[in-house]
Write an enzyme that holds these catalytic residues in place. Sequence first.
Site, PDB file in Angstrom:
ATOM      1  N   HIS A 132       0.878  -1.170   0.000  1.00 47.94           N
ATOM      2  CA  HIS A 132       0.000   0.000   0.000  1.00 47.94           C
ATOM      3  C   HIS A 132       0.911   1.214   0.000  1.00 47.94           C
ATOM      4  CE1 HIS A 132      -2.965   2.978   0.984  1.00 47.94           C
ATOM      5  NE2 HIS A 132      -3.918   2.079   0.831  1.00 47.94           N
TER       6      HIS A 132
ATOM      7  N   GLU B 217      -6.787   5.661   0.702  1.00 49.59           N
ATOM      8  CA  GLU B 217      -6.739   6.167  -0.670  1.00 49.59           C
ATOM      9  C   GLU B 217      -7.657   7.379  -0.851  1.00 49.59           C
ATOM     10  OE1 GLU B 217      -7.046   2.381  -2.509  1.00 49.59           O
ATOM     11  OE2 GLU B 217      -4.913   2.639  -2.837  1.00 49.59           O
TER      12      GLU B 217
ATOM     13  N   ARG C 196      -6.089  10.857  -1.211  1.00 50.38           N
ATOM     14  CA  ARG C 196      -5.687  11.240  -2.576  1.00 50.38           C
ATOM     15  C   ARG C 196      -6.923  11.375  -3.463  1.00 50.38           C
ATOM     16  NH1 ARG C 196      -2.449   6.445  -3.787  1.00 50.38           N
ATOM     17  NH2 ARG C 196      -3.153   5.735  -1.743  1.00 50.38           N
TER      18      ARG C 196
ATOM     19  N   ARG D 276      -2.069   0.657  -6.730  1.00 53.75           N
ATOM     20  CA  ARG D 276      -1.215   0.665  -5.547  1.00 53.75           C
ATOM     21  C   ARG D 276       0.220   0.263  -5.886  1.00 53.75           C
ATOM     22  NH1 ARG D 276      -5.589  -2.259  -1.548  1.00 53.75           N
ATOM     23  NH2 ARG D 276      -6.759  -0.370  -1.118  1.00 53.75           N
TER      24      ARG D 276
ATOM     25  N   HIS E 277       0.644  -4.944   2.446  1.00 49.19           N
ATOM     26  CA  HIS E 277      -0.806  -4.799   2.628  1.00 49.19           C
ATOM     27  C   HIS E 277      -1.567  -6.111   2.457  1.00 49.19           C
ATOM     28  CE1 HIS E 277      -4.348  -2.534   3.155  1.00 49.19           C
ATOM     29  NE2 HIS E 277      -4.819  -2.721   1.944  1.00 49.19           N
ATOM     30  N   HIS E 278      -1.312  -6.819   1.369  1.00 46.16           N
ATOM     31  CA  HIS E 278      -2.096  -8.035   1.109  1.00 46.16           C
ATOM     32  C   HIS E 278      -1.175  -9.057   0.451  1.00 46.16           C
ATOM     33  CE1 HIS E 278      -6.105  -9.953   0.342  1.00 46.16           C
ATOM     34  NE2 HIS E 278      -5.383 -10.627  -0.530  1.00 46.16           N
TER      35      HIS E 278
ATOM     36  N   ARG F 295      -4.368  -7.120  -6.273  1.00 47.41           N
ATOM     37  CA  ARG F 295      -5.760  -7.231  -5.839  1.00 47.41           C
ATOM     38  C   ARG F 295      -6.457  -5.887  -5.974  1.00 47.41           C
ATOM     39  NH1 ARG F 295      -8.396  -5.753  -1.458  1.00 47.41           N
ATOM     40  NH2 ARG F 295      -6.515  -5.235  -0.291  1.00 47.41           N
TER      41      ARG F 295
END
Length: 586
Positions: A380, A393, A396, A417, A520-521, A560
């Site tokens: 991220h 997010e 932004r 991202r 992040h993921h 993702r």
Amino acid sequence: MKKLLCLFLTLTLALASAAAFSEAQPEAPLFTPGTYSGEAQGIFVPVKVMVRVSENEIQTVLIDATGETPSLGGIAAEKLAMSIMKAQTPNVDAVSGATVTSKAIIAAATQALEKAGADISVLDKNRKDKGSGGAKAEKSIDTEVVIIGAGGAGMTAAIMLKQAGIDFVILEKMPYVGGNTTKATGGMNASETHYQKEQDIPDSNALFAADTMKGGHALNDSSLVAVMANNSADAIDWLDTIGAELPKISFSGGATVNRIHAPADGSGVGEFLVNRFSAKLTELGVDVMLETAATELITDAEGKLTGVKAESPDTAYTINAKAVILATGGFGANEEMYTTYRPDLKGTVTTNAPGATGDGIVMAQALGADLVDIEQIQLHPTVEQTTSILITESVRGDGAILVNQSGVRFTNELLTRDAVSKAELAQEGSYAYVIFDQNLRDHLKAIEKYVKSGITMQADTIEVLAEQLNIDPATLAKTLADWNEIVKNQRDTQFGRTTGMNADLTTPPYYAIKIAPGIHHTMGGVKIDTAAEVINTEGKAIPGLFAAGEVCGGVHGGNRLGGNAVADIVIFGRIAAESAIAYLGK
Ligand code: ADP
């Protein structure tokens, strides 16, 4: 009201515990009897602790941490009130996942006890919670299914199993449910839903699948993606039936149409779903076994899955079962594991919940499970590095820009991202600043949290802000002036940004948050088929072993899309439960 209830609960707990933990009295009094209070700064607000002591005993511990992260603050308060009562010293272990709040509670309790005349080193020496240190009790449980992990996927599967009348246990290694799911802010992607139809939004399952494949750089398993899209409207209907409606539809990056479904009240989708799932499980009479970590999948002499070994702080369990659903989430909180697959990420901070340590992946591998896309890890781009707070997010999206240490923009801030993260890593020092103004703060609730936590810098002029950041004032002032011109003309000739340009940045005070990418993921994980069966390295399903959610790979490919993690857990959580039920022959 909520606060009062929490205080009451904590008080009840603490009072109940006083009798249980009282011990033989030492000779010299430890305290001057009375009630004392202490206070220390948590993440967002000061945490308050009140203690009532007799000459030799901490009798009551009242903790008010309700201004902290809503769920975790309350959990930390309850757990630490218990621990302090039990240990009879404030120096107890922090609740993992709520470390800052825990430290504040411990500091406030120490302050209160010192006011009561306590010598904390004496309390530590006399601590009462170390017990005999003997072996754990052993317990064996017979059931039909074990669900490992009580995040979004595990709780979805649990509701399904209970509604089908299946006997099962659900294990959660943390003292609270929710995992990374709690942190999801956006919503759930779904296509051809009744909400879309009611709101005249044309969409199709094929389009949802195509967007997901494109977002994932076509590395995704297209059969899993098709299953996700085709079952998404059904999943939304199912959420309706358990009181977890997601009627608010908006746009999210990578989607061709408005597809992300969110709660009506604007709350974060993760916290909302975790609360609804928990409430449903309580209503159905399901107890999650908290602080109980699965350690191993067990098999018989022929290698057939026969259950799970698990450990709680005081008990070692052998749980015999016919089927197991892995819902343990990803491995974004396990630095050793992610640097094994991605050495380049060494030292990168994580936004992940502490339980995301990849246990399910390791346990499944021991049974021969295959892994897919394991090195695909999403960063991220806007994570404050000292606190790991994720700057949503939306900041932004609502108009903030990113500048580097030279005070200039370096990217279209709203690219995917991975692209924005890559651009940041190419800057001097591999970090950047998010810059916004008071107008943006006034319109975005999330920013209050950032300001309260002390990670924002602010100044009445751009030049003074620049000085605080050690940036040349004239350069930053020019960057802002150029940006405001871009917003006025709706044309970003520099980086081609086309969204998040509705308001300029001209209202003082001005704000900056220093950020860099954070883990992040984890898109990769165990390989599953469309029935959520875990597939081994020979391409065959492992009988009785199912998996859903972030523990699996294949759904998201190389990237993702926002809204697809929640879709993944609900849709595949349901499928894993249905497959386990079918496997039992029911
Ligand atoms: P998902 O989004 O796939 O549901 P989450 O991160 O939300 O994933 O939830 C996974 C849950 O599994 C977390 O609450 C985590 O603490 C829990 N968990 C991870 N490993 C184990 C384990 N070995 N035993 C029990 N629970 C586990």
